[in-house]
Enzyme design. Structure first.
Site, short mmCIF file in Angstrom:
data_model
loop_
_atom_site.label_atom_id
_atom_site.label_comp_id
_atom_site.label_asym_id
_atom_site.label_seq_id
_atom_site.Cartn_x
_atom_site.Cartn_y
_atom_site.Cartn_z
N SER A 1 0.83 -1.08 0.24
CA SER A 1 -0.12 0.19 -0.03
C SER A 1 0.96 1.11 -0.12
O SER A 1 0.37 2.27 -0.39
CB SER A 1 -1.06 0.02 1.44
OG SER A 1 -0.22 -0.13 2.45
N GLY B 1 -1.90 -4.50 1.02
CA GLY B 1 -1.98 -5.71 1.72
C GLY B 1 -1.09 -6.96 1.37
O GLY B 1 -1.13 -7.78 1.99
N ASN C 1 4.25 -5.94 5.80
CA ASN C 1 3.08 -6.58 6.40
C ASN C 1 3.37 -8.10 7.00
O ASN C 1 2.72 -8.54 7.87
CB ASN C 1 2.11 -6.84 5.31
CG ASN C 1 1.33 -5.67 4.78
OD1 ASN C 1 1.02 -4.84 5.78
ND2 ASN C 1 1.23 -5.60 3.61
N ASP D 1 -5.80 7.50 9.39
CA ASP D 1 -5.71 5.95 10.09
C ASP D 1 -4.54 5.74 10.59
O ASP D 1 -4.22 4.86 11.42
CB ASP D 1 -5.87 4.72 9.00
CG ASP D 1 -4.96 5.21 7.81
OD1 ASP D 1 -3.76 6.10 7.82
OD2 ASP D 1 -4.88 4.49 6.69
N HIS E 1 -1.06 5.34 6.53
CA HIS E 1 -0.55 5.62 5.24
C HIS E 1 -0.29 7.12 5.15
O HIS E 1 -0.89 7.89 5.58
CB HIS E 1 -1.50 5.28 4.26
CG HIS E 1 -2.02 3.81 4.43
ND1 HIS E 1 -3.24 3.44 5.07
CD2 HIS E 1 -1.37 2.75 3.92
CE1 HIS E 1 -3.40 1.90 4.82
NE2 HIS E 1 -2.28 1.64 4.02
#
Length: 239
Positions: free
Chosen positions: A61, A98, A126, A209, A212
């Site tokens: 991402s 992801g 991740n 969030d 990012h």
């Protein structure tokens, strides 16, 4: 550099939410790259394609520019710098939100159907957030590099390093960081020490969030990438 623990916990809680919003964009980019050579039948475009080199950004991402316009993600900002310098390179953004190192290993073959001159590997974050065994991450990334070299022996490869805070456990945090430094040394590839340097943990440079980068954050990522990229595409000016 101090990393905000609230940021990393937000990352852990949101791992399953990093899914599909940018996946289509990445796949469409790769499809367009492939279709362009299949459908381009005129002589003039084919001559130009021999002159234009391809830089493939392969990541998650962060590369995809989650939550932003594609033009605001750091690969597009790198393209802007390249264009401003009049260099013959085309950037392809193959970031998928992801994505893990295992997912990237499965996906890379399709993207290597077309030649690549510079390959930027931005995967592994991740894996770390999910606590995946670091040797597995190392081996997956190593396999991706080997696949790229098999298809493009002369390609320059840049590895984007990632770090985790001590809240993930000191031993795991150390071993995770060593995945990138060890791999860069073993495979003799260029290394961006920490892609999120100056951005990770800074609320002002991350979206709501806490995960990012914002538009301004992506600009810093572009600076971090360019510090190594210029050594590859501008070797004559590298110090």
């Amino acid at each position: 550099m101090k990393i905000n623990c609230n940021w990393i916990w937000a990352l852990m809680l949101s791992t399953t939410l990093l899914g599909c919003s940018q996946t289509e964009t990445a796949d469409q980019t790769a499809t367009k790259q492939e279709a362009g050579t299949e459908n381009g039948a005129t002589e003039q475009p084919s001559a130009k394609k021999e002159e234009i080199k391809t830089i493939l950004f392969f990541g998650n991402s962060l590369t995809a520019g989650y939550g932003l316009e594609p033009s605001q993600a750091f690969p597009a900002l790198i393209q802007e710098r390249i264009d401003s310098l009049g260099l013959p390179y085309k950037v392809v953004n193959a970031g998928v939100s992801g994505e893990t190192s295992a997912g990237g290993k499965s996906r890379i073959d399709w993207l290597l159907k077309k030649p690549v001159d510079v390959f930027v590997l931005e995967l592994g974050a991740n894996d770390g957030l999910r606590g995946i065994d670091t040797e597995s991450t190392y081996n997956n990334l190593k396999t991706i590099i080997e696949k790229v070299r098999e298809k493009n022996p002369e390609a320059a490869i840049i590895l984007a390093g990632m770090q985790l805070p001590p809240s993930m456990g000191q031993k795991y945090t150390r071993e995770f960081g060593e995945v990138f430094t060890r791999l860069a040394k073993d495979e003799k590839v260029y290394l961006i020490p920490f892609l999120l340097d100056g951005v990770g943990g800074n609320p002002e440079l991350n979206q709501a969030d806490g995960i990012h980068p914002t538009v301004e954050g992506q600009k810093i990522l572009a600076d971090n990438v360019w510090a190594i990229m210029e050594q590859v595409i501008l070797p004559e000016t590298a110090e």
